[in-house]
Design a protein around this motif. Sequence first.
Motif, PDB file in Angstrom:
ATOM      1  N   ASN A  30       0.827  -1.202   0.000  1.00 16.77           N
ATOM      2  CA  ASN A  30       0.000   0.000   0.000  1.00 16.77           C
ATOM      3  C   ASN A  30       0.863   1.254   0.000  1.00 16.77           C
ATOM      4  OD1 ASN A  30      -2.815  -1.164   0.356  1.00 16.77           O
ATOM      5  ND2 ASN A  30      -1.719  -2.144   2.039  1.00 16.77           N
ATOM      6  N   LEU A  31       0.835   1.984  -1.115  1.00 22.07           N
ATOM      7  CA  LEU A  31       1.619   3.208  -1.279  1.00 22.07           C
ATOM      8  C   LEU A  31       0.745   4.406  -0.964  1.00 22.07           C
ATOM      9  CD1 LEU A  31       4.136   4.781  -2.245  1.00 22.07           C
ATOM     10  CD2 LEU A  31       3.262   4.561  -4.589  1.00 22.07           C
ATOM     11  N   GLY A  32       1.082   5.113   0.101  1.00 19.60           N
ATOM     12  CA  GLY A  32       0.301   6.280   0.504  1.00 19.60           C
ATOM     13  C   GLY A  32       0.696   7.522  -0.275  1.00 19.60           C
ATOM     14  N   ILE A  33      -0.309   8.295  -0.682  1.00 20.21           N
ATOM     15  CA  ILE A  33      -0.081   9.538  -1.421  1.00 20.21           C
ATOM     16  C   ILE A  33      -0.826  10.653  -0.699  1.00 20.21           C
ATOM     17  CG2 ILE A  33      -0.310  10.721  -3.634  1.00 20.21           C
ATOM     18  CD1 ILE A  33      -0.506   7.940  -4.955  1.00 20.21           C
ATOM     19  N   LEU A  34      -0.096  11.680  -0.282  1.00 23.87           N
ATOM     20  CA  LEU A  34      -0.714  12.787   0.435  1.00 23.87           C
ATOM     21  C   LEU A  34      -1.692  13.540  -0.450  1.00 23.87           C
ATOM     22  CD1 LEU A  34       2.316  14.394   2.330  1.00 23.87           C
ATOM     23  CD2 LEU A  34       0.463  13.082   3.343  1.00 23.87           C
ATOM     24  N   GLY A  35      -2.783  14.020   0.144  1.00 24.75           N
ATOM     25  CA  GLY A  35      -3.724  14.866  -0.571  1.00 24.75           C
ATOM     26  C   GLY A  35      -3.146  16.253  -0.783  1.00 24.75           C
ATOM     27  N   GLY A  36      -3.970  17.130  -1.319  1.00 27.94           N
ATOM     28  CA  GLY A  36      -3.532  18.513  -1.493  1.00 27.94           C
ATOM     29  C   GLY A  36      -3.191  18.888  -2.916  1.00 27.94           C
ATOM     30  N   GLN A  37      -3.136  17.911  -3.807  1.00 27.49           N
ATOM     31  CA  GLN A  37      -2.951  18.182  -5.232  1.00 27.49           C
ATOM     32  C   GLN A  37      -4.067  17.463  -5.986  1.00 27.49           C
ATOM     33  OE1 GLN A  37      -0.599  20.199  -6.346  1.00 27.49           O
ATOM     34  NE2 GLN A  37       0.918  20.267  -4.726  1.00 27.49           N
ATOM     35  N   ASN A  38      -4.134  17.665  -7.286  1.00 18.48           N
ATOM     36  CA  ASN A  38      -5.150  17.001  -8.095  1.00 18.48           C
ATOM     37  C   ASN A  38      -5.000  15.491  -7.992  1.00 18.48           C
ATOM     38  OD1 ASN A  38      -5.834  15.697 -10.923  1.00 18.48           O
ATOM     39  ND2 ASN A  38      -7.094  17.527 -10.714  1.00 18.48           N
ATOM     40  N   ALA A  39      -6.047  14.817  -7.513  1.00 19.51           N
ATOM     41  CA  ALA A  39      -5.973  13.380  -7.227  1.00 19.51           C
ATOM     42  C   ALA A  39      -5.698  12.565  -8.488  1.00 19.51           C
ATOM     43  CB  ALA A  39      -7.261  12.905  -6.571  1.00 19.51           C
ATOM     44  N   TYR A 210      12.009  30.417 -12.445  1.00 20.60           N
ATOM     45  CA  TYR A 210      10.721  30.858 -11.900  1.00 20.60           C
ATOM     46  C   TYR A 210       9.574  30.516 -12.839  1.00 20.60           C
ATOM     47  CZ  TYR A 210       6.920  34.029 -10.595  1.00 20.60           C
ATOM     48  OH  TYR A 210       5.692  34.541 -10.251  1.00 20.60           O
ATOM     49  N   ASN A 211       9.767  30.746 -14.126  1.00 19.81           N
ATOM     50  CA  ASN A 211       8.681  30.587 -15.096  1.00 19.81           C
ATOM     51  C   ASN A 211       8.199  29.147 -15.236  1.00 19.81           C
ATOM     52  OD1 ASN A 211       8.393  33.352 -15.921  1.00 19.81           O
ATOM     53  ND2 ASN A 211      10.367  33.146 -16.943  1.00 19.81           N
ATOM     54  N   THR A 212       9.027  28.188 -14.864  1.00 15.07           N
ATOM     55  CA  THR A 212       8.617  26.779 -14.910  1.00 15.07           C
ATOM     56  C   THR A 212       8.128  26.291 -13.545  1.00 15.07           C
ATOM     57  OG1 THR A 212      10.840  25.925 -14.424  1.00 15.07           O
ATOM     58  CG2 THR A 212      10.296  26.318 -16.741  1.00 15.07           C
ATOM     59  N   GLY A 213       8.049  27.205 -12.567  1.00 11.55           N
ATOM     60  CA  GLY A 213       7.575  26.830 -11.239  1.00 11.55           C
ATOM     61  C   GLY A 213       8.660  26.258 -10.360  1.00 11.55           C
ATOM     62  N   TYR A 214       9.938  26.544 -10.708  1.00 14.18           N
ATOM     63  CA  TYR A 214      11.094  26.032  -9.974  1.00 14.18           C
ATOM     64  C   TYR A 214      11.257  24.522 -10.173  1.00 14.18           C
ATOM     65  CZ  TYR A 214      10.797  30.658  -7.843  1.00 14.18           C
ATOM     66  OH  TYR A 214      10.719  32.008  -7.658  1.00 14.18           O
ATOM     67  N   THR A 215      12.266  23.951  -9.520  1.00 15.06           N
ATOM     68  CA  THR A 215      12.568  22.534  -9.767  1.00 15.06           C
ATOM     69  C   THR A 215      11.543  21.600  -9.147  1.00 15.06           C
ATOM     70  OG1 THR A 215      14.010  22.519  -7.821  1.00 15.06           O
ATOM     71  CG2 THR A 215      15.077  22.880  -9.967  1.00 15.06           C
ATOM     72  N   SER A 216      10.906  22.021  -8.070  1.00 11.45           N
ATOM     73  CA  SER A 216       9.876  21.194  -7.440  1.00 11.45           C
ATOM     74  C   SER A 216       8.928  22.084  -6.648  1.00 11.45           C
ATOM     75  CB  SER A 216      10.499  20.127  -6.522  1.00 11.45           C
ATOM     76  OG  SER A 216      11.229  20.729  -5.478  1.00 11.45           O
ATOM     77  N   GLY A 217       7.742  21.547  -6.396  1.00 15.32           N
ATOM     78  CA  GLY A 217       6.760  22.291  -5.627  1.00 15.32           C
ATOM     79  C   GLY A 217       5.387  22.251  -6.259  1.00 15.32           C
ATOM     80  N   ALA A 218       4.464  22.986  -5.642  1.00 22.31           N
ATOM     81  CA  ALA A 218       3.075  22.988  -6.104  1.00 22.31           C
ATOM     82  C   ALA A 218       2.932  23.668  -7.457  1.00 22.31           C
ATOM     83  CB  ALA A 218       2.186  23.688  -5.071  1.00 22.31           C
ATOM     84  N   PHE A 219       3.758  24.678  -7.721  1.00 18.99           N
ATOM     85  CA  PHE A 219       3.632  25.415  -8.980  1.00 18.99           C
ATOM     86  C   PHE A 219       3.912  24.526 -10.187  1.00 18.99           C
ATOM     87  CE2 PHE A 219       5.392  28.978  -6.168  1.00 18.99           C
ATOM     88  CZ  PHE A 219       4.128  29.388  -5.771  1.00 18.99           C
ATOM     89  N   THR A 220       5.017  23.801 -10.132  1.00 20.82           N
ATOM     90  CA  THR A 220       5.414  22.994 -11.294  1.00 20.82           C
ATOM     91  C   THR A 220       4.404  21.879 -11.575  1.00 20.82           C
ATOM     92  OG1 THR A 220       7.230  21.782 -12.330  1.00 20.82           O
ATOM     93  CG2 THR A 220       6.943  21.440  -9.980  1.00 20.82           C
ATOM     94  N   ARG A 221       3.795  21.330 -10.521  1.00 23.22           N
ATOM     95  CA  ARG A 221       2.747  20.322 -10.727  1.00 23.22           C
ATOM     96  C   ARG A 221       1.554  20.929 -11.473  1.00 23.22           C
ATOM     97  NH1 ARG A 221       2.515  15.321  -8.373  1.00 23.22           N
ATOM     98  NH2 ARG A 221       3.977  14.820  -6.689  1.00 23.22           N
ATOM     99  N   MET A 222       1.151  22.126 -11.061  1.00 19.85           N
ATOM    100  CA  MET A 222      -0.008  22.758 -11.691  1.00 19.85           C
ATOM    101  C   MET A 222       0.302  23.185 -13.128  1.00 19.85           C
ATOM    102  SD  MET A 222      -1.827  24.967  -8.653  1.00 19.85           S
ATOM    103  CE  MET A 222      -3.141  25.515  -9.757  1.00 19.85           C
ATOM    104  N   ILE A 223       1.517  23.632 -13.362  1.00 18.01           N
ATOM    105  CA  ILE A 223       1.916  24.008 -14.722  1.00 18.01           C
ATOM    106  C   ILE A 223       1.861  22.797 -15.640  1.00 18.01           C
ATOM    107  CG2 ILE A 223       3.915  24.731 -16.123  1.00 18.01           C
ATOM    108  CD1 ILE A 223       4.632  26.628 -13.758  1.00 18.01           C
ATOM    109  N   ARG A 224       2.334  21.665 -15.144  1.00 12.60           N
ATOM    110  CA  ARG A 224       2.303  20.433 -15.941  1.00 12.60           C
ATOM    111  C   ARG A 224       0.874  19.981 -16.203  1.00 12.60           C
ATOM    112  NH1 ARG A 224       3.644  15.843 -14.055  1.00 12.60           N
ATOM    113  NH2 ARG A 224       4.258  16.326 -11.935  1.00 12.60           N
ATOM    114  N   MET A 225      -0.002  20.272 -15.274  1.00  8.95           N
ATOM    115  CA  MET A 225      -1.367  19.791 -15.387  1.00  8.95           C
ATOM    116  C   MET A 225      -2.162  20.636 -16.393  1.00  8.95           C
ATOM    117  SD  MET A 225      -4.057  19.014 -12.309  1.00  8.95           S
ATOM    118  CE  MET A 225      -4.031  20.703 -11.728  1.00  8.95           C
ATOM    119  N   ASP A 226      -2.501  21.860 -16.018  1.00  7.22           N
ATOM    120  CA  ASP A 226      -3.331  22.650 -16.937  1.00  7.22           C
ATOM    121  C   ASP A 226      -3.250  24.152 -16.690  1.00  7.22           C
ATOM    122  OD1 ASP A 226      -4.644  22.746 -14.542  1.00  7.22           O
ATOM    123  OD2 ASP A 226      -6.498  21.826 -15.235  1.00  7.22           O
TER     124      ASP A 226
END
Length: 310
Positions: A30-39, A210-226
Amino acid sequence: MKKVLSLTPLMAGAMMVFNAAAADAPKELNLGILGGQNATQQIGDNQCVKQFLDKELSVDTKLRNSSDYSGVIQGLLGGKIDLVLSMSPSSFASVYIKDPKAVDIVGIAVDDVDQSRGYHSVVVVKAGSPYQKLEDLKGKAIGFADPDSTSGFLIPNQAFKKLFGGTVDNKYDNAFSSVTFSGGHEQDILGVLNGQFEGAVTWASMIGDYNTGYTSGAFTRMIRMDHPDLMKQIRIIWQSPLIPNGPILVSNALPADFKARVVTAIKKLDKEDHSCFIKAMGGKQHIGDTTLAEYQNIIDMKRELTKGDR
């Protein structure tokens, strides 16, 4: 010939032990994944992890995506989650305070670009807004992520208390018109974009472009998404001191031999399918060595908070 024959019972015994261990090994992980981003995105980002672990460990890996951080905390404490690749330090502290022997730390996420071992909590506002510093948000609506998020509550809570006084329960001596837990980092950012909050907290490595949302974090996930133009729509007005990156955790409820195989498999994933590993981690990171001491300050802060600081 005698020597050869004398080895046969030993070999048979070894095979019996091996077969018994194999029979006792869990068939499900069972691999746990924290909430807080698009499921949907988070589950998609972890499909390659599932495929790797299924093959490596001969298991059926279940992706346990929780709607909030508490679900993963309770899963680890209750033996319902076996592994977390990207754990919030504050959530780890909650697990440790409840049961210091519940999990082992496999390692810490280390940035591929500059080998840094931390990230920052940040406060974001709309790009066109007049707000330039935290004090400018007095009388405005603020969004936090999750009570068990380090960057989304624990660290900014400390900063807000120091700057404004009070606690989250009295809106920091009524410095803000409202203080809301949105449920996650994506919800915080969307809350700023749609006008629900004038300011909200989230996290970023603050390393890289900055424009790519940095190397990691909430910004880069959202940029990749939509949200390809996200960084043009927001502005960062505050960042915290460095927070240690989240630990990779494995449950001590697993049989010891199997747990060792799980740890080996995680490290193998990082080395042999690094593109999959960084996709699951939400940034360009690899596993580094760490100890409990690296998280002691977060544990102490969390312990103080749970004593009724809120």
